[in-house]
Design an enzyme around this catalytic site. Structure first.
Site, PDB file in Angstrom:
ATOM      1  CB  CYS A   2      -0.868   0.021   1.240  1.00  0.00           C
ATOM      2  SG  CYS A   2      -1.600  -1.559   1.632  1.00  0.00           S
ATOM      3  NE  ARG A  27       3.601   1.602  -3.175  1.00  0.00           N
ATOM      4  CZ  ARG A  27       4.429   0.953  -2.389  1.00  0.00           C
ATOM      5  NH1 ARG A  27       5.710   1.013  -2.616  1.00  0.00           N
ATOM      6  NH2 ARG A  27       3.981   0.263  -1.361  1.00  0.00           N
ATOM      7  CD1 TRP A  74      -2.648  -3.737  -4.611  1.00  0.00           C
ATOM      8  CD2 TRP A  74      -2.038  -5.508  -3.418  1.00  0.00           C
ATOM      9  NE1 TRP A  74      -2.521  -4.799  -5.462  1.00  0.00           N
ATOM     10  CE2 TRP A  74      -2.144  -5.879  -4.772  1.00  0.00           C
ATOM     11  CE3 TRP A  74      -1.661  -6.469  -2.486  1.00  0.00           C
ATOM     12  CZ2 TRP A  74      -1.893  -7.179  -5.216  1.00  0.00           C
ATOM     13  CZ3 TRP A  74      -1.414  -7.755  -2.922  1.00  0.00           C
ATOM     14  CH2 TRP A  74      -1.533  -8.101  -4.271  1.00  0.00           C
ATOM     15  CG  ASN A 100       1.791   0.829   3.692  1.00  0.00           C
ATOM     16  OD1 ASN A 100       0.593   1.085   3.571  1.00  0.00           O
ATOM     17  ND2 ASN A 100       2.718   1.324   2.897  1.00  0.00           N
ATOM     18  N   GLY A 101       1.427  -3.002   5.924  1.00  0.00           N
ATOM     19  CA  GLY A 101       1.960  -4.172   6.616  1.00  0.00           C
ATOM     20  C   GLY A 101       0.835  -5.044   7.139  1.00  0.00           C
ATOM     21  CD  GLU A 481       9.072 -19.386 -12.512  1.00  0.00           C
ATOM     22  OE1 GLU A 481       8.302 -20.002 -13.267  1.00  0.00           O
ATOM     23  OE2 GLU A 481       9.063 -18.151 -12.398  1.00  0.00           O
ATOM     24  CE  LYS A 485      10.240 -15.708 -14.561  1.00  0.00           C
ATOM     25  NZ  LYS A 485       9.064 -16.226 -14.119  1.00  0.00           N
ATOM     26  CD  GLU A 488       8.745 -14.691 -18.068  1.00  0.00           C
ATOM     27  OE1 GLU A 488       7.638 -14.290 -18.423  1.00  0.00           O
ATOM     28  OE2 GLU A 488       8.951 -15.190 -16.949  1.00  0.00           O
ATOM     29  CG  HIS A 504      14.990 -41.057 -21.777  1.00  0.00           C
ATOM     30  ND1 HIS A 504      15.043 -42.409 -22.030  1.00  0.00           N
ATOM     31  CD2 HIS A 504      15.326 -40.903 -20.475  1.00  0.00           C
ATOM     32  CE1 HIS A 504      15.373 -43.047 -20.916  1.00  0.00           C
ATOM     33  NE2 HIS A 504      15.564 -42.145 -19.963  1.00  0.00           N
ATOM     34  CE  LYS A 604       2.733  -9.413 -12.912  1.00  0.00           C
ATOM     35  NZ  LYS A 604       3.830 -10.398 -12.744  1.00  0.00           N
TER      36      LYS A 604
HETATM   37  O1  M6R Z   1      -1.766 -14.182 -12.882  1.00  0.00           O
HETATM   38  P1  M6R Z   1      -1.430 -15.619 -13.015  1.00  0.00           P
HETATM   39  O2  M6R Z   1      -0.542 -16.130 -11.942  1.00  0.00           O
HETATM   40  O3  M6R Z   1      -2.650 -16.499 -13.157  1.00  0.00           O
HETATM   41  O4  M6R Z   1      -0.640 -15.726 -14.386  1.00  0.00           O
HETATM   42  C1  M6R Z   1      -0.266 -16.960 -14.920  1.00  0.00           C
HETATM   43  C2  M6R Z   1       0.867 -16.794 -15.893  1.00  0.00           C
HETATM   44  O5  M6R Z   1       0.457 -16.005 -16.972  1.00  0.00           O
HETATM   45  C3  M6R Z   1       2.093 -16.164 -15.233  1.00  0.00           C
HETATM   46  O6  M6R Z   1       2.487 -16.926 -14.137  1.00  0.00           O
HETATM   47  C4  M6R Z   1       3.269 -16.049 -16.211  1.00  0.00           C
HETATM   48  O7  M6R Z   1       3.688 -17.313 -16.619  1.00  0.00           O
HETATM   49  C5  M6R Z   1       4.405 -15.287 -15.544  1.00  0.00           C
HETATM   50  N1  M6R Z   1       4.112 -13.901 -15.450  1.00  0.00           N
HETATM   51  C6  M6R Z   1       5.690 -15.475 -16.243  1.00  0.00           C
HETATM   52  O8  M6R Z   1       6.734 -14.913 -15.522  1.00  0.00           O
END
Ligand code: M6R
Length: 609
Positions: A2, A27, A74, A100-101, A481, A485, A488, A504, A604
């Site tokens: 927040c 934010r 938030w 906040n917190g 994961e 990163k 992407e 394989h 996002k």
């Molecule tokens: O908002 P969500 O967690 O449902 O989004 C799912 C994916 O689109 C999201 O995790 C995406 O893979 C990441 N932003 C990638 O870093």
């Protein structure tokens, strides 16, 4: 999280505070409010939704005054409503508070206050803090003393800003683990959660230290400690421009969010583990019959699904609870076989991902129990699931998820421990694992100290044509994961698979110049991992291993090693290996000149199919 704003001086404080809140909009927030003094006492205006909603309300009641505090919320405790928005009054409407917190012991305090006749309007922990401080203030002590006495009763993280009717020339602030900065002006002083909200007014700031109380008047700022002793005032001059200030001085939101992870790891567990190591999720699961659940289906996309895979590993290993993971997009069209005794878990940062939401609605039609693990409070998935646990990571701005992932995994670990606790599973050492969860933030902080090494490594490997990401056990899931990163944000092709799968097929892609990142925190399978590393090297690949400090064997074989602090539980070590991978992806992308916070072709929140 927040946003906090505050002003005292000769300008119209209401306008200044509104402007400060506007500067904190980046934010993310879901409601906003302002408190100011006028002839009749403290006036509070607040509205759910965008700041413009608050602006409209202010337009209907134009006013002027020299002192105001403001907040953009938030939501964490209680949905994003007008009533839950800050500021909050105490019982006697003598003080108004923004916060906040998270106040961890707010329920205990609230129960006691209700016994004493206090009535609460909102569902927030902040209103409880307001009543605690107001009760102290009612004894006639000065505002700073009431705050000092009040915060001694609070447990958790907070930045609190308080104004009062009785002392109209003063704002009092205190912080513990949530940031707060003061702005030193000419015949005016300001407060804010973040520097961008101060920059148009002053570049001279005071960063409030932990457990320090600030008394802010028009012409002075006085700092005192918990015993009322005066402390020196250290002013710093800020040269950052607004864009840099929004990112906390980091070059990108992604890097800022990577660095927020120690705090996020603490926030996830705040108020959810008691002093005896018991997991406190009873409120979410009241009336839930865990013994009726014989299977879990985890449904999510992207990073959130990777977090779900870590949960599958844990649920099966620790709880012996059969667990399947589904891509939301496949689940919704795949006609999955759903047992009436199953629990469907939906993981989502945004809570608005279209495929996950559609899969959730499908489960609801089939009367399957649903649980959301969601970051954004009041989002569609959070609202539509039967139960929801919020991950408490704060707004994530960078498209590439970092802190949301660690928060999701931490939350799922808490859930696994809670299930073990409810089912009284003697084989699961709940208090011991809970104690380790409490230390995760500190370990994450140490790992962030590896950044200079990662930068050097990124310089060497940034032109690699292909990266492998591999591991075994929990490391295999974190590898997915880590690879996401890099691809992407740095647009480098990756192959990610359990290390045992390599032979394989994927091994055919290894040749000179290929880079292989191994998560090597699973001690049971160390020998196997070492063999896999040698197989890569024999074909011209270079191996980066991320392993624990005590591991000399992996270090001897790998070309480069990054070491994380040891812990007694492999799955927690595995989670921490994501931090060097995030840093590597970030620095490779930065050195290659990629657009980091908004990578090409990605959004996002994926709210369409
Ligand atoms: O908002 P969500 O967690 O449902 O989004 C799912 C994916 O689109 C999201 O995790 C995406 O893979 C990441 N932003 C990638 O870093």
């Amino acid at each position: 999280m927040c946003g906090i704003a505050g002003y005292i001086g000769q300008r119209n404080a209401i306008d200044v505070v509104y402007d400060q809140l506007k500067r904190l909009e980046y934010r993310g927030y879901d409601s906003a409010g302002i408190a100011y003094l006028n002839g009749s006492g403290i006036n509070i205006l607040k509205r759910a939704g965008k700041l413009s909603e608050l602006g409209k309300l202010m337009g209907q009641r134009p006013d002027e005054c020299g002192l105001a505090i403001g907040h953009s919320r938030w939501a964490t405790h209680g949905g994003p409503t007008d009533t839950n928005a800050h500021p909050h009054f105490d019982r006697y409407e003598q003080v108004a508070i923004i916060h906040n917190g998270i106040i961890e012991n707010y329920l205990e305090l609230k129960t006691e206050l209700i016994k004493d006749g206090h009535e609460f309007r909102s569902e927030t922990d902040t209103e409880v803090a307001a009543h605690v401080i107001g009760a102290e203030y009612a004894s006639g002590v000065p505002l700073e003393e009431a705050v000092r006495r009040g915060v001694k009763q609070l447990r958790g993280a907070y930045a609190l800003v308080v104004m009062s009717k009785r002392e109209p020339g003063k704002i009092v602030a205190v912080r513990n683990a949530s940031p707060l900065v003061l702005g030193v002006g000419q015949d005016e002083n300001l407060l804010a959660s973040d520097i961008p909200a101060l920059l148009p007014y002053t570049r001279d700031i005071v960063i409030l230290e932990e457990n320090t109380i600030a008394t802010v008047t028009q012409h002075a700022i006085v700092l005192t400690d918990g015993d009322g002793r005066e402390l020196p005032l250290k002013t710093e001059h800020i040269e950052w421009d607004v864009a840099a200030a929004e990112k906390g001085g980091y070059e990108h939101f992604m890097l800022k969010e990577i660095h927020e992870q120690p705090d996020v790891m603490r926030q996830v567990i705040a108020g959810r583990i008691d002093d005896e190591g018991n997991i406190r999720l009873d409120k979410v699961f009241s009336d839930f019959v865990w013994h009726e659940i014989d299977r879990v289906n985890i449904i999510a996309c992207g990073t959130a699904l990777h977090a779900g895979m870590m949960a599958k590993h844990l649920f099966e290993k620790l709880l012996r609870l059969p667990t399947d993971c589904y891509y939301s997009s496949e689940f919704r069209y795949g006609d999955p076989v759903l047992s009436p005794r199953s629990l469907a878990i939906f993981i989502s940062q945004s809570g608005e991902t279209a495929d996950s939401l559609a899969a959730l609605r499908l489960c609801k039609e089939k009367r399957i129990r649903t649980l959301g693990i969601v970051n954004v409070v009041g989002s569609s998935i959070a609202r539509e699931c039967d139960r929801t646990i919020y991950t408490q990571a704060g707004p994530e701005i960078s498209v590439a998820s970092t802190k949301a992932y660690t928060a999701q995994v931490m939350t799922l670990i808490l859930l696994a421990l809670y299930i073990a606790q409810v089912k009284e599973m003697p084989g699961v050492r709940v208090p011991e694992i809970a104690a380790e969860l409490k230390g995760m933030g500190d370990r994450a902080k140490v790992i962030l100290g590896l950044e200079p090494q990662v930068v050097k490594l990124a310089e060497q490997v940034r032109r690699a044509p292909l990266f492998f990401f591999m591991g075994r056990g929990a490391d295999a899931y974190v590898a997915l994961e880590g690879a996401l990163k890099l691809k992407e944000i740095a647009y480098i092709p990756t192959v990610e698979c359990p290390a045992g799968e390599m032979k394989h097929g994927p091994l055919a892609l290894v040749s000179d110049g290929v880079m292989a990142v191994f998560g090597a925190s699973e001690s049971d399978v160390r020998d196997k991992i070492v063999s896999n590393m040698r197989e890569i090297q024999a074909r011209g690949g270079t191996v980066l291993a991320i392993t624990t400090e005590d591991d000399a064997i992996v270090e001897r074989v790998a070309n480069v090693t990054l070491k994380i602090p040891n812990g007694p539980f492999d799955f927690l070590d595995a989670l921490l290996t994501i931090i060097p991978m995030q840093l590597l992806a970030y620095h490779v992308a930065r050195l290659n000149g990629c657009e980091i916070d908004q990578p090409r072709n990605l959004a996002k929140s994926v709210t369409v199919e």
